[in-house]
Design a protein around this motif. Sequence first.
Motif, PDB file in Angstrom:
ATOM      1  N   ILE A 843     -56.607  15.190 -41.522  1.00 48.69           N
ATOM      2  CA  ILE A 843     -55.257  15.683 -41.803  1.00 48.69           C
ATOM      3  C   ILE A 843     -54.418  14.482 -42.224  1.00 48.69           C
ATOM      4  O   ILE A 843     -54.083  13.619 -41.406  1.00 48.69           O
ATOM      5  N   ARG A 844     -54.104  14.421 -43.521  1.00 45.87           N
ATOM      6  CA  ARG A 844     -53.415  13.237 -44.037  1.00 45.87           C
ATOM      7  C   ARG A 844     -51.926  13.240 -43.708  1.00 45.87           C
ATOM      8  O   ARG A 844     -51.330  12.190 -43.490  1.00 45.87           O
ATOM      9  N   GLY A 845     -51.316  14.407 -43.687  1.00 45.12           N
ATOM     10  CA  GLY A 845     -49.889  14.476 -43.399  1.00 45.12           C
ATOM     11  C   GLY A 845     -49.602  14.194 -41.932  1.00 45.12           C
ATOM     12  O   GLY A 845     -50.057  14.918 -41.044  1.00 45.12           O
ATOM     13  N   GLU A 846     -48.847  13.148 -41.667  1.00 46.15           N
ATOM     14  CA  GLU A 846     -48.597  12.741 -40.272  1.00 46.15           C
ATOM     15  C   GLU A 846     -47.890  13.840 -39.488  1.00 46.15           C
ATOM     16  O   GLU A 846     -48.209  14.089 -38.322  1.00 46.15           O
ATOM     17  N   GLU A 847     -46.947  14.509 -40.144  1.00 47.99           N
ATOM     18  CA  GLU A 847     -46.174  15.533 -39.439  1.00 47.99           C
ATOM     19  C   GLU A 847     -47.077  16.706 -39.035  1.00 47.99           C
ATOM     20  O   GLU A 847     -47.014  17.203 -37.913  1.00 47.99           O
ATOM     21  N   VAL A 848     -47.929  17.126 -39.953  1.00 48.33           N
ATOM     22  CA  VAL A 848     -48.843  18.233 -39.650  1.00 48.33           C
ATOM     23  C   VAL A 848     -49.835  17.801 -38.581  1.00 48.33           C
ATOM     24  O   VAL A 848     -50.133  18.549 -37.642  1.00 48.33           O
ATOM     25  N   HIS A 849     -50.337  16.593 -38.708  1.00 49.56           N
ATOM     26  CA  HIS A 849     -51.267  16.040 -37.715  1.00 49.56           C
ATOM     27  C   HIS A 849     -50.645  16.090 -36.324  1.00 49.56           C
ATOM     28  O   HIS A 849     -51.249  16.542 -35.340  1.00 49.56           O
ATOM     29  N   SER A 850     -49.400  15.675 -36.273  1.00 49.77           N
ATOM     30  CA  SER A 850     -48.702  15.644 -34.996  1.00 49.77           C
ATOM     31  C   SER A 850     -48.525  17.060 -34.428  1.00 49.77           C
ATOM     32  O   SER A 850     -48.761  17.298 -33.241  1.00 49.77           O
ATOM     33  N   GLU A 851     -48.149  18.003 -35.293  1.00 48.76           N
ATOM     34  CA  GLU A 851     -47.929  19.369 -34.817  1.00 48.76           C
ATOM     35  C   GLU A 851     -49.224  20.003 -34.314  1.00 48.76           C
ATOM     36  O   GLU A 851     -49.224  20.735 -33.315  1.00 48.76           O
ATOM     37  N   VAL A 852     -50.310  19.739 -35.003  1.00 44.63           N
ATOM     38  CA  VAL A 852     -51.599  20.298 -34.589  1.00 44.63           C
ATOM     39  C   VAL A 852     -52.008  19.723 -33.237  1.00 44.63           C
ATOM     40  O   VAL A 852     -52.508  20.443 -32.361  1.00 44.63           O
ATOM     41  N   CYS A 853     -51.784  18.418 -33.067  1.00 45.33           N
ATOM     42  CA  CYS A 853     -52.080  17.792 -31.769  1.00 45.33           C
ATOM     43  C   CYS A 853     -51.274  18.445 -30.651  1.00 45.33           C
ATOM     44  O   CYS A 853     -51.786  18.682 -29.547  1.00 45.33           O
ATOM     45  N   GLN A 854     -50.027  18.745 -30.938  1.00 48.52           N
ATOM     46  CA  GLN A 854     -49.179  19.380 -29.928  1.00 48.52           C
ATOM     47  C   GLN A 854     -49.743  20.742 -29.511  1.00 48.52           C
ATOM     48  O   GLN A 854     -49.716  21.100 -28.334  1.00 48.52           O
ATOM     49  N   VAL A 855     -50.206  21.483 -30.502  1.00 51.82           N
ATOM     50  CA  VAL A 855     -50.772  22.801 -30.198  1.00 51.82           C
ATOM     51  C   VAL A 855     -51.944  22.666 -29.236  1.00 51.82           C
ATOM     52  O   VAL A 855     -52.035  23.362 -28.216  1.00 51.82           O
ATOM     53  N   LEU A 856     -52.870  21.755 -29.553  1.00 57.28           N
ATOM     54  CA  LEU A 856     -54.056  21.594 -28.709  1.00 57.28           C
ATOM     55  C   LEU A 856     -53.698  21.138 -27.301  1.00 57.28           C
ATOM     56  O   LEU A 856     -54.148  21.710 -26.305  1.00 57.28           O
ATOM     57  N   HIS A 857     -52.861  20.115 -27.226  1.00 54.95           N
ATOM     58  CA  HIS A 857     -52.494  19.596 -25.898  1.00 54.95           C
ATOM     59  C   HIS A 857     -51.681  20.614 -25.126  1.00 54.95           C
ATOM     60  O   HIS A 857     -51.813  20.732 -23.897  1.00 54.95           O
ATOM     61  N   GLY A 858     -50.847  21.347 -25.844  1.00 55.09           N
ATOM     62  CA  GLY A 858     -50.045  22.356 -25.164  1.00 55.09           C
ATOM     63  C   GLY A 858     -50.908  23.422 -24.518  1.00 55.09           C
ATOM     64  O   GLY A 858     -50.693  23.797 -23.363  1.00 55.09           O
ATOM     65  N   TYR A 859     -51.908  23.916 -25.255  1.00 58.38           N
ATOM     66  CA  TYR A 859     -52.789  24.935 -24.685  1.00 58.38           C
ATOM     67  C   TYR A 859     -53.655  24.358 -23.569  1.00 58.38           C
ATOM     68  O   TYR A 859     -53.968  25.048 -22.600  1.00 58.38           O
ATOM     69  N   LYS A 860     -53.998  23.089 -23.692  1.00 57.01           N
ATOM     70  CA  LYS A 860     -54.792  22.463 -22.625  1.00 57.01           C
ATOM     71  C   LYS A 860     -54.008  22.463 -21.326  1.00 57.01           C
ATOM     72  O   LYS A 860     -54.569  22.667 -20.237  1.00 57.01           O
ATOM     73  N   GLN A 861     -52.697  22.241 -21.435  1.00 59.51           N
ATOM     74  CA  GLN A 861     -51.869  22.230 -20.230  1.00 59.51           C
ATOM     75  C   GLN A 861     -51.568  23.643 -19.743  1.00 59.51           C
ATOM     76  O   GLN A 861     -51.446  23.880 -18.542  1.00 59.51           O
ATOM     77  N   MET A 862     -51.456  24.555 -20.691  1.00 66.90           N
ATOM     78  CA  MET A 862     -51.149  25.925 -20.320  1.00 66.90           C
ATOM     79  C   MET A 862     -52.301  26.563 -19.544  1.00 66.90           C
ATOM     80  O   MET A 862     -52.083  27.347 -18.609  1.00 66.90           O
ATOM     81  N   LEU A 863     -53.511  26.255 -19.960  1.00 62.36           N
ATOM     82  CA  LEU A 863     -54.686  26.904 -19.365  1.00 62.36           C
ATOM     83  C   LEU A 863     -55.175  26.128 -18.161  1.00 62.36           C
ATOM     84  O   LEU A 863     -55.646  24.992 -18.291  1.00 62.36           O
ATOM     85  N   ARG A 864     -55.071  26.710 -17.000  1.00 60.27           N
ATOM     86  CA  ARG A 864     -55.515  26.084 -15.749  1.00 60.27           C
ATOM     87  C   ARG A 864     -56.669  26.879 -15.148  1.00 60.27           C
ATOM     88  O   ARG A 864     -57.101  27.892 -15.717  1.00 60.27           O
ATOM     89  N   ASN A 865     -57.133  26.417 -13.997  1.00 57.13           N
ATOM     90  CA  ASN A 865     -58.201  27.095 -13.255  1.00 57.13           C
ATOM     91  C   ASN A 865     -59.463  27.280 -14.102  1.00 57.13           C
ATOM     92  O   ASN A 865     -60.097  28.328 -14.096  1.00 57.13           O
TER      93      ASN A 865
END
Length: 968
Positions: A843-865
């Motif tokens: 992903i060459r666009g830094e802004e898109v790269h950053s947003e995609v990372c947020q999605v992944l990390h966000g779901y990682k934190q959302m999903l527990r147990n």
Amino acid sequence: MAAAGSVSWQPQEEGLKEICGLLEQQISPYSSADKSQIWQKLQHYSQFPDFNNYLVFIFARAEGKSGEIRQAAGLLLKNNLRAAYKLMSPAHQQYIKSELLPCLGVADKHIRSTVGTIVTVVVQLGGILGWPELVQALVSCLDNGDLNHMEGAMDALSKICEDIPQVLDSDVPGLAERPINIFLPRLFQFFQSPHATLRKLSLGSVNEYIMLMPSALYTSMDKYLQGLFVLANDPAAEVRKLVCGAFVQLIELHPSFLEPHLKNVIEYILQVNKDTDEEVALEACEFWSAYCDAPLPYENLREYLPRLIPILLSNMVYADDDESLVDAEEDGSLPDRDQDLKPRFHTSRLHGSDDAEDDDDDSYNIWNLRKCSAAALDVLSNVFGDEILPTLMPIIQAKLSARGDETWKDREAAVLVLGAIAEGCINGLYPHLSEIVAFLIPLLDDKFALIRSISCWTLSRFSKYIVQDSVEQFDAVLMGLLRRILDTNKRVQEAACSAFATLEEEAAEELAPRLEVILQHLMCAFGKYQKRNLRIVYDAIGTLADAVGEKLNEPVYLEILMPPLIAKWEQVSNSDKDLFPLLECFTSIAQALGPGFFQFAQPVFQRCISIIRTQQFAKVDPASAGAQYDKEFIVCSLDLLSGLTEGLHSGIESLVSQSSLRDLLLQCCMDESSDVRQSAFALLGDLAKVCPVHLQPRLSEFLDVAANQLNTPKLKETIAVANNACWAIGELAIKVPQEVSPFVMTVISCLVPILQHREGFNKSLVENSAITLGRLAWVCPDVVSPHMEHFMQSWCIALSMIRDDIEKEDAFRGLCAMVRTNPAGALSSLVFVCKAIASWHEIRGEEVHSEVCQVLHGYKQMLRNGEWEQCMSALEPPVKDKLSKGGVIGIQGKDEHTIMIFPRQNMGFLPYLIEATLNHDDTDEAKSSSCVGWPAATDKVSSFQKAACKLPFLVKLPWNGTSVVNQL
């Protein structure tokens, strides 16, 4: 004319005499009468209800008249019935049918043949149900024993089987079984007839059902195959050709039927591939390519290769009576004959298409045994690769080493063989490629024109490797082809231009240092070529422009290139179809030169507008427009305007603002021709990118028309139009989101079914649908996100198939915007989201790269147990790799912390969580540092709550060795 009546209808003598007289004058080569006036009179008589009764009476009963007049009446009747049969009274229909049936057994074979044609038209229009007597009449004739009756019925039946086979495989009220069940046993019987015509017609009729495969044929397959083997060595070449055609169709469509008999079939095809009748040998030769495409083991064919390959090579030598031998000597200075100038059709622009088909305008390219053998060898080389070389190379070497004028055809065939195997056997040929190319280059100057032309083609087949391997050899080939472009022979000119276009595509920017000499040769050819080959020069110039791009934008090159083209541009009229290739050539040049084309743009732009306006006027009133309507002129002009827009970018704005393009374009977007609409929507998308403001006053109309292209029951018939309309909507969405927002849900409701049933559509439409949906989600996430759970899986699957580019980035911005608005909506599709993210190479666009990372990390934190781990376990290892450290999404960047703050809306958990991730290697120091002060970090959460809205919130901090708490 006579009054309407029943089957007892009788003609009036005066009318009969008048019509017979007109027909006689119409067909007589010696008549001085005006044929157009005669035709007008006959058309006038066609308006009388019983005119067709007169025609059938003349055809069936006028025995005192010549066979030619009767046949002319029958052919006119056939044409009239196509237009008028369903409008005729039942009494007249019945009269015509009753008069036709007795003609099936007449002695005159021309009358029998014509009645078969008319019968087929009536069945096509009224069906078997509308003519219940026909089946019994045909059966009676077939069983009659009289050759005339049997041939007449078989002729009619064979034409029905050829034109409308399905009508015989349908239930007919009043018949105990389907007509095909009645006829098939009789057709099999005729396989053994002593009369070649009956054997030919019966076998041809059964062959027409191989594709449909009715149950009657399926259950009789053994009998059919037995019949084929009986007819395999029939003395009639036409029958042997049909046997070969049957085996080719069976191997293509139902190979399992032939599998038990494969050895015998292959042996037979090998035998008839050498048949003295070239048409039989040609039909047999089709078998090899068909076999390689069939789901059968290649192993079955392997043992026959040593016998097959010499046969193919022998058949690749020009036959003494090949028409190409005469054409090959045509001098380049002679004007083209009318038959040389085949109709030429422009292909409308298709956004997102990488594999447009070549426009094959080769009048020499008549399919024959030589070309079929070369195609079969090409296919076999791709299947068996280098293992065919030990059989092949000694034959090639022997042919190439032959000396003397009398052996030139063998040498030519050997060069053709090298070209045919260039792709499939490249691994084995590659170590010797330098020697092969060195051998071919002198053949470009051979005394025989056909050796020069085939050497051009064969060298083009090795273009990829010639460009890569040796600069010296590349230059030698390039200069050799340029010399042949200026050959005096038309055939060589064409081959050289086509080969050079292929070399241009492979060489691309490598051509830049050689542009001056290339342009000099091409423009010299431009000045000397006749009309037909001039089209190929246009193509070579356009391909050159595509290959070198902006490198062409130098004064020295433009001085060579543009004056002759502009002179031709001014010389060709707006109604001359020679304008098409010139328009296409200018399209490529405009795209290549970019802003550099602006100096030529105004007259080109204005002429395109003028052509479109004139043609739209001509559609309504040709006389006043002074031109006959031809959509090709509109399509070519729209495509050139697209090329100008793409090349000039915002520079096109001054031209658009002072023109009527917007209104003309809207008309084109609503045109009944799909080709016109396709090019119109391509231009709409291009204009949306650079000057949407000039579409603004009618933007809602454009959007409404574009959306309608996606919501049509005939979508699969107009996929290319829908593709371009879809892309244009996406381009408008990111430029004028407010204007697009009222149409968002209408468009989404059309795109989702395409994504959910993507197997039924082409790749380009599916990709554009996924991108446009993403763009709409990006600009209107509040509107789209509540519905995301209905399409998330199919959308993500489509996204994962798109190559990395700016359009894919836009689509992922939409994905992130929707998740930011409605995180819960994508939870059930999280595995598919992860796979879509992992489809990126980078992903060459830094802004898109950053947003995609947020999605992944966000779901990682959302999903527990264990829920996150469960999601990860459903992913394939390569996908996990890409989502982890060092993968395509790897968010770790050296010397940074990533602080994630993620909302836990509607989840019953804490509203925000913080995770600190160190972008260091997993050293002990890094691990311990990541924990330092972690509990205290929670004290700082409240200060971020106002800023962190609905989706993951990412803060990057420089690593300086201190704790997370201190960083905060």
